[in-house]
Design a protein around this motif. Structure first.
Motif, mmCIF file in Angstrom:
data_model
loop_
_atom_site.group_PDB
_atom_site.id
_atom_site.type_symbol
_atom_site.label_atom_id
_atom_site.label_comp_id
_atom_site.label_asym_id
_atom_site.label_seq_id
_atom_site.Cartn_x
_atom_site.Cartn_y
_atom_site.Cartn_z
ATOM 1 N N ILE A 87 1.317 -1.565 0.403
ATOM 2 C CA ILE A 87 -0.116 0.187 0.000
ATOM 3 C C ILE A 87 0.622 1.586 0.348
ATOM 4 C CG2 ILE A 87 -1.628 0.777 1.362
ATOM 5 C CD1 ILE A 87 -2.928 -1.097 1.872
ATOM 6 N N SER A 88 2.021 1.509 0.925
ATOM 7 C CA SER A 88 3.345 2.740 0.893
ATOM 8 C C SER A 88 3.503 2.332 -0.070
ATOM 9 C CB SER A 88 3.257 2.264 2.116
ATOM 10 O OG SER A 88 2.614 1.466 3.234
ATOM 11 N N ASN A 89 3.714 1.721 -1.645
ATOM 12 C CA ASN A 89 4.131 1.793 -2.395
ATOM 13 C C ASN A 89 3.977 2.823 -3.216
ATOM 14 O OD1 ASN A 89 6.211 1.433 -4.508
ATOM 15 N ND2 ASN A 89 5.624 -1.000 -4.681
ATOM 16 N N PRO A 90 5.082 3.991 -3.437
ATOM 17 C CA PRO A 90 4.405 4.945 -4.427
ATOM 18 C C PRO A 90 4.494 4.680 -5.667
ATOM 19 C CG PRO A 90 6.209 5.194 -3.937
ATOM 20 C CD PRO A 90 6.367 3.668 -3.258
ATOM 21 N N ASN A 91 5.015 3.438 -6.576
ATOM 22 C CA ASN A 91 4.827 3.249 -7.275
ATOM 23 C C ASN A 91 3.722 2.169 -8.206
ATOM 24 O OD1 ASN A 91 7.623 4.415 -7.693
ATOM 25 N ND2 ASN A 91 8.605 2.306 -7.316
ATOM 26 N N TRP A 92 2.823 2.450 -6.882
ATOM 27 C CA TRP A 92 1.516 1.023 -7.531
ATOM 28 C C TRP A 92 0.365 1.755 -7.123
ATOM 29 C CZ3 TRP A 92 -1.456 -2.207 -3.125
ATOM 30 C CH2 TRP A 92 -2.311 -2.694 -3.380
ATOM 31 N N HIS A 93 -0.010 1.757 -7.965
ATOM 32 C CA HIS A 93 -1.558 2.937 -8.338
ATOM 33 C C HIS A 93 -2.360 2.219 -8.996
ATOM 34 C CE1 HIS A 93 -2.727 7.292 -7.583
ATOM 35 N NE2 HIS A 93 -3.441 6.438 -9.353
ATOM 36 N N PRO A 94 -2.860 1.252 -7.787
ATOM 37 C CA PRO A 94 -4.534 0.482 -8.084
ATOM 38 C C PRO A 94 -5.464 1.316 -8.456
ATOM 39 C CG PRO A 94 -4.480 -0.287 -6.113
ATOM 40 C CD PRO A 94 -2.750 1.045 -6.340
ATOM 41 N N VAL A 130 -7.504 -4.469 2.217
ATOM 42 C CA VAL A 130 -6.393 -3.658 1.554
ATOM 43 C C VAL A 130 -7.130 -2.777 0.990
ATOM 44 C CG1 VAL A 130 -4.982 -4.080 -0.610
ATOM 45 C CG2 VAL A 130 -4.899 -5.583 1.122
ATOM 46 N N THR A 131 -8.020 -2.504 0.325
ATOM 47 C CA THR A 131 -8.790 -1.611 -0.594
ATOM 48 C C THR A 131 -9.823 -0.855 0.044
ATOM 49 O OG1 THR A 131 -11.016 -3.108 -1.175
ATOM 50 C CG2 THR A 131 -9.520 -3.382 -2.364
ATOM 51 N N THR A 132 -9.819 -0.996 1.683
ATOM 52 C CA THR A 132 -10.687 -0.248 2.447
ATOM 53 C C THR A 132 -9.704 0.481 2.530
ATOM 54 O OG1 THR A 132 -12.491 -2.037 3.278
ATOM 55 C CG2 THR A 132 -11.633 0.197 4.327
ATOM 56 N N ALA A 133 -8.036 0.282 3.291
ATOM 57 C CA ALA A 133 -7.080 1.258 3.425
ATOM 58 C C ALA A 133 -6.283 1.873 2.759
ATOM 59 C CB ALA A 133 -5.654 0.628 4.107
ATOM 60 N N LEU A 134 -6.798 1.243 1.288
ATOM 61 C CA LEU A 134 -6.637 2.518 -0.145
ATOM 62 C C LEU A 134 -7.261 2.919 -0.291
ATOM 63 C CD1 LEU A 134 -4.633 -0.709 -2.697
ATOM 64 C CD2 LEU A 134 -3.934 1.367 -1.672
ATOM 65 N N THR A 135 -8.262 3.081 -0.215
ATOM 66 C CA THR A 135 -9.694 4.256 -0.618
ATOM 67 C C THR A 135 -9.783 4.907 0.596
ATOM 68 O OG1 THR A 135 -10.921 2.003 -1.477
ATOM 69 C CG2 THR A 135 -12.038 4.376 -0.781
#
Length: 178
Positions: A87-94, A130-135
């Motif tokens: 989640i903290s990886n700035p290169n991953w943008h889902p 995971v999707t909740t944390a990302l959102t």
């Protein structure tokens, strides 16, 4: 026209200044209330919540089903840590930009490979965590950083607490201490 432009600019500056002051006040309250006894009690519906932090319970539930009892807790911590790092990886943008009612917003991409693998291997509960944390991080963190941060939260209504609620909560805490 020149006067209107200057007035508009002054309003923008004042709005930005007020927003910064409010953020500083929220941070001060968070820092000050972390040591108060009872601030996370059942009666207190205002508390500090880490926005964007994964729910370890979701991973524990999944790992108890997939691993032997002795290994389940260790595996759940490893899995949770791995996904917190993802989640903290700035290169991953889902995310993908979506337009609803003429308003653009970013939503989780249904076809994101990492998230699909998570869902297939560990199920809906881990995927939802995971999707909740990302959102949450995407919605509540204007800096663009995807590092969990503390926020004053209205647990009763499942949202960030407003200033009035925060002040009322601080008054209750100070009365309880006296």
């Amino acid at each position: 026209m020149d006067y209107s432009e200057k007035y508009n600019q002054a309003l923008i500056v004042q709005t930005n200044k007020t927003a910064v002051e409010l953020q500083e006040a929220r941070k001060l309250v968070i820092d000050a209330t972390q040591g108060f006894p009872g601030q996370t009690s059942v009666q207190a519906h205002i508390g500090i919540r880490m926005i964007g932090e994964l729910d370890l319970k979701a991973f524990s539930n999944v790992c108890r089903q997939k691993f032997p009892k002795d290994d389940a807790e260790v595996e759940s911590v490893k899995l949770c840590s791995k996904w917190q790092n993802e989640i903290s990886n700035p290169n991953w943008h889902p995310f993908v930009v979506s337009t609803v009612n003429r308003k653009q917003s970013e939503v989780i991409r249904e076809d994101d490979k990492k998230l699909q693998e998570l869902k297939e291997e560990y199920g809906e509960e881990a995927y939802a965590a995971v999707t909740t944390a990302l959102t949450e991080l995407n919605e509540h963190n204007s800096s663009g950083s995807r590092v969990p941060f503390p926020e004053l939260w209205n647990h009763k209504e499942g949202r960030i607490a407003n200033i009035k609620e925060i002040v009322q909560h601080v008054i209750q805490l100070s009365k309880a201490i006296k």
